[in-house]
Design a protein around this motif. Structure first.
Motif, PDB file in Angstrom:
ATOM      1  N   LEU A  50       0.839  -1.192   0.000  1.00  0.00           N
ATOM      2  CA  LEU A  50       0.000   0.000   0.000  1.00  0.00           C
ATOM      3  C   LEU A  50       0.874   1.242   0.000  1.00  0.00           C
ATOM      4  N   ARG A  51       0.340   2.283  -0.562  1.00  0.00           N
ATOM      5  CA  ARG A  51       1.007   3.580  -0.567  1.00  0.00           C
ATOM      6  C   ARG A  51       0.282   4.430   0.470  1.00  0.00           C
ATOM      7  N   PRO A  52       1.013   5.109   1.376  1.00  0.00           N
ATOM      8  CA  PRO A  52       0.286   5.906   2.378  1.00  0.00           C
ATOM      9  C   PRO A  52      -0.460   7.070   1.727  1.00  0.00           C
ATOM     10  N   THR A  53      -1.642   7.352   2.241  1.00  0.00           N
ATOM     11  CA  THR A  53      -2.399   8.503   1.743  1.00  0.00           C
ATOM     12  C   THR A  53      -1.666   9.787   2.136  1.00  0.00           C
ATOM     13  N   LEU A  54      -1.147   9.783   3.346  1.00  0.00           N
ATOM     14  CA  LEU A  54      -0.343  10.907   3.840  1.00  0.00           C
ATOM     15  C   LEU A  54       0.892  10.342   4.538  1.00  0.00           C
ATOM     16  N   GLY A  55       1.963  11.115   4.585  1.00  0.00           N
ATOM     17  CA  GLY A  55       3.152  10.701   5.325  1.00  0.00           C
ATOM     18  C   GLY A  55       4.103   9.848   4.503  1.00  0.00           C
ATOM     19  N   THR A  56       5.185   9.428   5.152  1.00  0.00           N
ATOM     20  CA  THR A  56       6.206   8.644   4.457  1.00  0.00           C
ATOM     21  C   THR A  56       6.559   7.382   5.242  1.00  0.00           C
ATOM     22  N   VAL A  57       6.909   6.361   4.492  1.00  0.00           N
ATOM     23  CA  VAL A  57       7.326   5.087   5.089  1.00  0.00           C
ATOM     24  C   VAL A  57       8.720   4.758   4.566  1.00  0.00           C
ATOM     25  N   LYS A  58       9.627   4.438   5.476  1.00  0.00           N
ATOM     26  CA  LYS A  58      10.973   3.988   5.078  1.00  0.00           C
ATOM     27  C   LYS A  58      11.268   2.682   5.804  1.00  0.00           C
ATOM     28  N   VAL A  59      11.765   1.732   5.062  1.00  0.00           N
ATOM     29  CA  VAL A  59      12.166   0.453   5.661  1.00  0.00           C
ATOM     30  C   VAL A  59      13.604   0.184   5.235  1.00  0.00           C
ATOM     31  N   LEU A  60      14.457  -0.063   6.197  1.00  0.00           N
ATOM     32  CA  LEU A  60      15.896  -0.226   5.960  1.00  0.00           C
ATOM     33  C   LEU A  60      16.423   0.944   5.122  1.00  0.00           C
ATOM     34  N   GLY A  61      15.878   2.128   5.401  1.00  0.00           N
ATOM     35  CA  GLY A  61      16.317   3.353   4.740  1.00  0.00           C
ATOM     36  C   GLY A  61      15.752   3.560   3.346  1.00  0.00           C
ATOM     37  N   MET A  62      14.838   2.705   2.931  1.00  0.00           N
ATOM     38  CA  MET A  62      14.317   2.804   1.560  1.00  0.00           C
ATOM     39  C   MET A  62      12.794   2.860   1.572  1.00  0.00           C
ATOM     40  N   SER A  63      12.265   3.456   0.516  1.00  0.00           N
ATOM     41  CA  SER A  63      10.819   3.413   0.342  1.00  0.00           C
ATOM     42  C   SER A  63      10.447   1.988  -0.076  1.00  0.00           C
ATOM     43  N   PRO A  64       9.469   1.391   0.573  1.00  0.00           N
ATOM     44  CA  PRO A  64       9.184  -0.028   0.263  1.00  0.00           C
ATOM     45  C   PRO A  64       8.403  -0.262  -1.023  1.00  0.00           C
ATOM     46  N   ARG A  65       7.845   0.763  -1.604  1.00  0.00           N
ATOM     47  CA  ARG A  65       6.965   0.590  -2.773  1.00  0.00           C
ATOM     48  C   ARG A  65       7.778   0.162  -3.997  1.00  0.00           C
ATOM     49  N   ASN A  66       7.478  -0.999  -4.554  1.00  0.00           N
ATOM     50  CA  ASN A  66       8.135  -1.529  -5.765  1.00  0.00           C
ATOM     51  C   ASN A  66       9.657  -1.508  -5.652  1.00  0.00           C
ATOM     52  N   ASN A  67      10.161  -1.805  -4.484  1.00  0.00           N
ATOM     53  CA  ASN A  67      11.602  -1.673  -4.264  1.00  0.00           C
ATOM     54  C   ASN A  67      12.279  -3.056  -4.240  1.00  0.00           C
ATOM     55  N   ALA A  68      12.871  -3.416  -5.362  1.00  0.00           N
ATOM     56  CA  ALA A  68      13.489  -4.748  -5.493  1.00  0.00           C
ATOM     57  C   ALA A  68      14.625  -4.936  -4.487  1.00  0.00           C
ATOM     58  N   SER A  69      15.414  -3.879  -4.256  1.00  0.00           N
ATOM     59  CA  SER A  69      16.543  -3.990  -3.315  1.00  0.00           C
ATOM     60  C   SER A  69      16.047  -4.319  -1.912  1.00  0.00           C
ATOM     61  N   LEU A  70      14.959  -3.679  -1.534  1.00  0.00           N
ATOM     62  CA  LEU A  70      14.414  -3.928  -0.195  1.00  0.00           C
ATOM     63  C   LEU A  70      13.839  -5.344  -0.102  1.00  0.00           C
ATOM     64  N   PHE A  71      13.136  -5.757  -1.137  1.00  0.00           N
ATOM     65  CA  PHE A  71      12.488  -7.075  -1.100  1.00  0.00           C
ATOM     66  C   PHE A  71      13.515  -8.203  -0.998  1.00  0.00           C
ATOM     67  N   ARG A  72      14.734  -7.953  -1.470  1.00  0.00           N
ATOM     68  CA  ARG A  72      15.780  -8.980  -1.331  1.00  0.00           C
ATOM     69  C   ARG A  72      16.166  -9.150   0.131  1.00  0.00           C
ATOM     70  N   ARG A  73      15.951  -8.091   0.936  1.00  0.00           N
ATOM     71  CA  ARG A  73      16.381  -8.124   2.333  1.00  0.00           C
ATOM     72  C   ARG A  73      15.224  -8.329   3.303  1.00  0.00           C
ATOM     73  N   MET A  74      14.048  -8.559   2.751  1.00  0.00           N
ATOM     74  CA  MET A  74      12.868  -8.644   3.608  1.00  0.00           C
ATOM     75  C   MET A  74      12.115  -9.950   3.354  1.00  0.00           C
ATOM     76  N   GLY A  75      11.666 -10.580   4.410  1.00  0.00           N
ATOM     77  CA  GLY A  75      10.825 -11.771   4.274  1.00  0.00           C
ATOM     78  C   GLY A  75       9.473 -11.483   4.890  1.00  0.00           C
ATOM     79  N   TYR A  76       8.420 -11.922   4.234  1.00  0.00           N
ATOM     80  CA  TYR A  76       7.080 -11.606   4.728  1.00  0.00           C
ATOM     81  C   TYR A  76       6.210 -12.857   4.746  1.00  0.00           C
ATOM     82  N   CYS A  77       5.599 -13.081   5.883  1.00  0.00           N
ATOM     83  CA  CYS A  77       4.653 -14.186   6.016  1.00  0.00           C
ATOM     84  C   CYS A  77       3.282 -13.570   6.287  1.00  0.00           C
ATOM     85  N   PRO A  78       2.413 -13.529   5.278  1.00  0.00           N
ATOM     86  CA  PRO A  78       1.112 -12.875   5.473  1.00  0.00           C
ATOM     87  C   PRO A  78       0.179 -13.662   6.385  1.00  0.00           C
ATOM     88  N   GLY A  79      -0.867 -12.993   6.822  1.00  0.00           N
ATOM     89  CA  GLY A  79      -1.802 -13.627   7.746  1.00  0.00           C
ATOM     90  C   GLY A  79      -2.709 -14.643   7.064  1.00  0.00           C
TER      91      GLY A  79
END
Lengths: 308, 266
Positions: A50-79
């Motif tokens: 999701l893209r925030p309606t307002l504000g900014t999100v940074k994960v490991l110093g990067m914007s998580p939206r469509n970010n291949a570099s971040l996805f290489r460093r992140m593992g996600y187990c959805p509910g």
């Protein structure tokens, strides 16, 4: 590790997350909130779904939206479930590792290792459709950890696991934290998070209500009315005795259930077994409001609004 | 990125070997053969009379059945639900949190859909063309094969975009598009029909099969919607269309939000 600045997410007129500001360093955190509190929305924002309606999100110093570099460093187990039921657990995990750019051989090794770690080696060649809920949960976790991410995000990972499975997963996650990796772990059950980490983020109504350790949360609750429900053989007699001992501020009875409001729940917990033995009364079920997350959040929401 | 697309492509092909999908493929291959065979059986050699008219009828039927019906239906079934199937089974989130995962899934599924549809179309064609007994079997087979090779990726690209635009109603939108644009507007003799795949394929059929329709003045009035451009022009237009549509689908996909678990959350 994660930085959210005044993040608001709206779904039309519905607020998913409301003015959320948060900075988390490397480590393990439990994201605690009742169902519908905004946990999954927050995780969707952190994972870039999701893209925030307002504000900014940074994960490991990067914007998580469509970010291949971040996805290489992140593992996600959805509910949710959502795995391909007709393929085997091994094929599924292997396929997802191939999407990380791994070669067939590397994906095979990574998938086998991760499935072994979650205790799925013997069943990994069977179709997912034949798995129990616990086995599917383990497979979901395997796909999240197989590429050895720096940050692991788990949404209700204990759902469907039996006590042994819970224990084994707890050990896996503790080991994960032990080697210095980061973890965000969403749950609506306090004890699940307490078994993994002592750092909490309490979220309700899309807002961050509190953060800190379990002691911090309990300290916030000191002095707040605490309700305990007791199902017993003679609720009227028990109510009279408890009032006589000044162990309750108020009582109410519905059927065989006595609900006690007290500002000193720990004292009551300590003394109740002795009293019951002395008075010859039998309690068959006890539910503490302190264990009821919704009640805790209701109190925190009232504090947030200045009503307490 | 290419490796990721390849991984999805291989995975989709592995998953495609199921009885329902195999049955669909056999059905797609058999249908034109059945129809051509039925017509051939119904119309006896004497009734066929002028060979040129019979040839024209067969070419129109082959075109309508294979590069149109088989590839349209096949790509509609496999390409339009590329995203919606993942959203419905709630598997999208697993794929979307991989490096370029969404794009890889989209393009991998697109390639799988195209390559899944072409074999039954060509098998059907290979049996149906000799069955039609037009006298120039090889020429018509080669022309139709080229049309299938253009039609499958072109229709798959259109349905792919529609599937990204409105994933929850992808099939409905794809059917509506096909009926309105490819089967109605493409026959309107105006500039708008040049934007349809159908117009390009139809024009190529006339050229590559050397149909005599254009030399007959009365028929020309009816079939005025054929293009007069050279074949390379139509081929280029289709290739550009395929590239633009797949590129657009990728851009659109990356811009869109497909949240999971929100239903239980917000």
């Amino acid at each position: 590790m994660i930085e959210l600045k005044n993040v608001t997410k709206l779904y039309g007129k519905v607020i998913g997350v409301n003015d959320f500001t948060l900075t988390l360093g490397t480590g393990a955190y439990g994201l605690l909130g009742p169902n519908g509190s905004g946990k999954s929305t927050l995780l969707n924002l952190i994972t870039g779904q999701l893209r925030p309606t307002l504000g900014t999100v940074k994960v490991l110093g990067m914007s998580p939206r469509n970010n291949a570099s971040l996805f290489r460093r992140m593992g996600y187990c959805p509910g949710g479930e959502g795995m391909y039921s007709e393929v085997s657990g091994y094929d599924w995990v292997c396929f997802l590792q191939r999407l990380h750019g791994m070669s067939v051989r590397d994906a095979d090794l990574a998938a086998s290792k991760a499935l072994e770690l979650v205790g799925m080696t013997s069943s990994m060649r069977r179709p997912i459709a034949s798995y129990s809920r616990g086995m599917r949960q383990r497979t979901k976790i395997a796909q999240a950890i197989a590429h050895n991410p720096d940050l692991l995000i788990l949404d209700e990972p204990f759902n469907g696991l039996d006590p042994i499975g819970r224990h084994e997963l707890t050990e896996v996650l503790r080991d994960w934290i032990g080697i210095g990796k980061s973890l965000i772990f969403a749950s609506h059950l306090l004890h699940e998070i307490e078994s993994i980490t002592q750092s909490f983020l309490l979220i309700c109504g899309g807002r961050l209500l509190a953060s800190g350790t379990a002691e911090d949360v309990h300290a916030m609750m000191v002095g707040l009315p605490n309700e305990i429900a007791l199902r017993c053989s003679d609720p009227h007699a028990l109510a009279m005795r408890l009032m006589g001992e000044r162990a309750a501020e108020s009582v109410s009875i519905a059927g065989d259930t006595l609900t006690v409001a007290t500002q000193h729940p720990l004292t009551l917990y300590e003394k109740l077994p002795g009293w019951l033995s002395l008075w010859g009364l039998r309690v068959v079920e006890m539910r503490s409001a302190d264990e009821s997350l919704q009640a805790l959040f209701n109190s925190l929401m009232k504090m947030h609004r200045g009503e307490l | 990125m290419i490796g990721n697309v390849g991984a999805v492509f291989v995975f989709e092909w592995k998953r495609a070997f199921t009885w329902p999908r195999m049955t669909w493929s056999i059905g797609l291959a058999a249908f034109p053969v059945f129809i051509i065979g039925l017509v051939r059986w119904t119309v006896n050699a004497e009734a066929r009379g002028d060979g040129e008219i019979w040839r024209t009828i067969c070419i129109v039927m082959l075109f309508g059945l294979i590069p149109m019906l088989v590839t349209m239906l096949g790509t509609l079934l496999w390409s339009s639900p590329a995203i919606s199937s993942e959203l419905e089974r709630r598997s999208w989130v697993y794929l979307a949190v991989r490096p370029n995962g969404g794009t890889a899934v989209l393009l991998g599924k697109y390639l799988a859909a195209v390559t899944w549809v072409i074999p039954p179309a060509l098998i059907g064609l290979t049996i149906a063309v000799p069955l039609a007994a037009t006298g120039d079997t090889w020429r018509i087979w080669w022309a139709m094969t080229r049309l299938v090779l253009l039609s499958a990726p072109a229709y798959a690209a259109i349905y792919l975009v529609l599937g990204v635009v409105m994933p929850r109603r992808a099939m409905v939108l794809a059917v509506a598009y096909t009926l309105i644009f490819e089967l109605l507007i493409s026959f309107i003799p105006a500039v708008i029909n040049k934007f349809t795949v159908q117009f390009r394929l139809r024009s190529l059929t006339v050229e590559w099969c050397d149909l005599s329709l254009l030399t007959n003045e009365q028929q020309w009035m009816v079939m005025a919607q054929f293009g007069t451009e050279p074949p390379w022009h139509h081929v280029t237009a289709l290739i550009v269309l395929i590239l633009c549509l797949t590129g657009f689908a990728v851009i659109l996909l990356r811009a869109k939000e497909f949240p999971m678990s929100v239903e239980s959350d917000a």
